[in-house]
Design an enzyme around this catalytic site. Structure first.
Site, PDB file in Angstrom:
ATOM      1  N   VAL A 164      48.138  38.778  50.418  1.00 62.11           N
ATOM      2  CA  VAL A 164      47.363  40.010  50.538  1.00 62.11           C
ATOM      3  C   VAL A 164      46.111  39.929  49.663  1.00 62.11           C
ATOM      4  CG1 VAL A 164      47.378  42.514  50.169  1.00 62.11           C
ATOM      5  CG2 VAL A 164      49.401  41.382  51.107  1.00 62.11           C
ATOM      6  N   CYS A 165      46.233  39.309  48.505  1.00 61.18           N
ATOM      7  CA  CYS A 165      45.133  39.267  47.531  1.00 61.18           C
ATOM      8  C   CYS A 165      43.814  38.744  48.111  1.00 61.18           C
ATOM      9  CB  CYS A 165      45.534  38.459  46.304  1.00 61.18           C
ATOM     10  SG  CYS A 165      46.965  39.158  45.431  1.00 61.18           S
ATOM     11  N   PRO A 166      43.802  37.629  48.837  1.00 62.67           N
ATOM     12  CA  PRO A 166      42.503  37.167  49.342  1.00 62.67           C
ATOM     13  C   PRO A 166      41.889  38.126  50.357  1.00 62.67           C
ATOM     14  CG  PRO A 166      44.276  35.760  50.169  1.00 62.67           C
ATOM     15  CD  PRO A 166      44.871  36.676  49.137  1.00 62.67           C
ATOM     16  N   GLU A 213      42.076  41.378  50.219  1.00 60.78           N
ATOM     17  CA  GLU A 213      41.484  42.448  49.425  1.00 60.78           C
ATOM     18  C   GLU A 213      40.193  42.006  48.749  1.00 60.78           C
ATOM     19  OE1 GLU A 213      44.766  45.292  47.610  1.00 60.78           O
ATOM     20  OE2 GLU A 213      44.834  43.269  46.762  1.00 60.78           O
ATOM     21  N   LEU A 214      40.220  40.843  48.137  1.00 60.56           N
ATOM     22  CA  LEU A 214      39.045  40.368  47.407  1.00 60.56           C
ATOM     23  C   LEU A 214      37.880  40.081  48.355  1.00 60.56           C
ATOM     24  CD1 LEU A 214      40.677  38.121  44.662  1.00 60.56           C
ATOM     25  CD2 LEU A 214      40.086  40.550  44.580  1.00 60.56           C
TER      26      LEU A 214
END
Length: 189
Positions: free
Chosen positions: A48-50, A52-53
């Site tokens: 999920v992190c990439p 969002e970033l």
């Protein structure tokens, strides 16, 4: 404990400035003099992190136009941030500062550290030019954030700062009506 209305405690951290490819040192002083968004996420090289970033990068020019700097933070090192930036299509597009927090000090200051996992939760903080937190949101690990929401929150925070005595109602958009809290409004909204 809520961070709203509080100054950020002292810290020093290494970061990767993905805009120019250099390692830098940052402190709480970097959050003063302009608006800041501090976006915590669990870990580099995840799922999920990439998304969002990258979404945050898609709003970066708009945020910079609002005199706002962006800082992403995880408990990874600044070296890991650079490696991720060099090897991920989504992360290679980033141009903002990626802060390393391997000591977990910053995550503790913002009260987003999952002590058991040793990772930061998905916390988003809007900090005013005085270094005071004006908005905070924390999501569960499986819930990604929408950076376009940040743009509206920052516009509202800036409006309220520049117009004492006025407040922005739900779903406020730039140019919309605001409210002036008074006895006359009690029970009439």
């Amino acid at each position: 404990m809520s961070m709203i209305g509080k100054q950020i405690e002292e810290f020093t951290a290494n970061a990767y400035n993905s805009g120019n490819g250099e390692f830098i040192e940052i402190t709480q002083e970097n959050f003063k003099g302009k608006w800041s968004v501090v976006c915590f996420y669990p870990a580099d090289f995840t799922f999920v992190c990439p998304t969002e970033l990258e979404d945050l990068q898609n709003q970066y020019e708009t945020l910079k136009g609002l005199d706002t700097e962006v800082y992403s933070v995880s408990t990874d090192t600044h070296f890991t941030h650079k490696a991720w930036h060099d090897h991920s299509d989504a992360i290679s597009s980033l141009r903002y500062i990626m802060v390393g927090d391997p000591s977990q000090k910053i995550s503790r200051i913002f009260d987003v550290l999952d002590e058991e996992a040793g990772l930061a939760q998905r916390g988003t903080f809007i900090i005013d030019p005085d270094g005071v937190v004006q908005a905070a949101e924390i999501n569960a690990d499986g819930i990604g954030r929408d950076a376009s929401v940040l743009v509206n929150k920052i516009k509202a925070a800036q409006y309220v700062r520049n117009n004492p005595g006025e407040v922005c109602p739900a779903k406020w958009q730039e140019g919309s009506e605001t409210l002036k809290p008074s006895l006359d409004l009690v029970g009439k909204i």
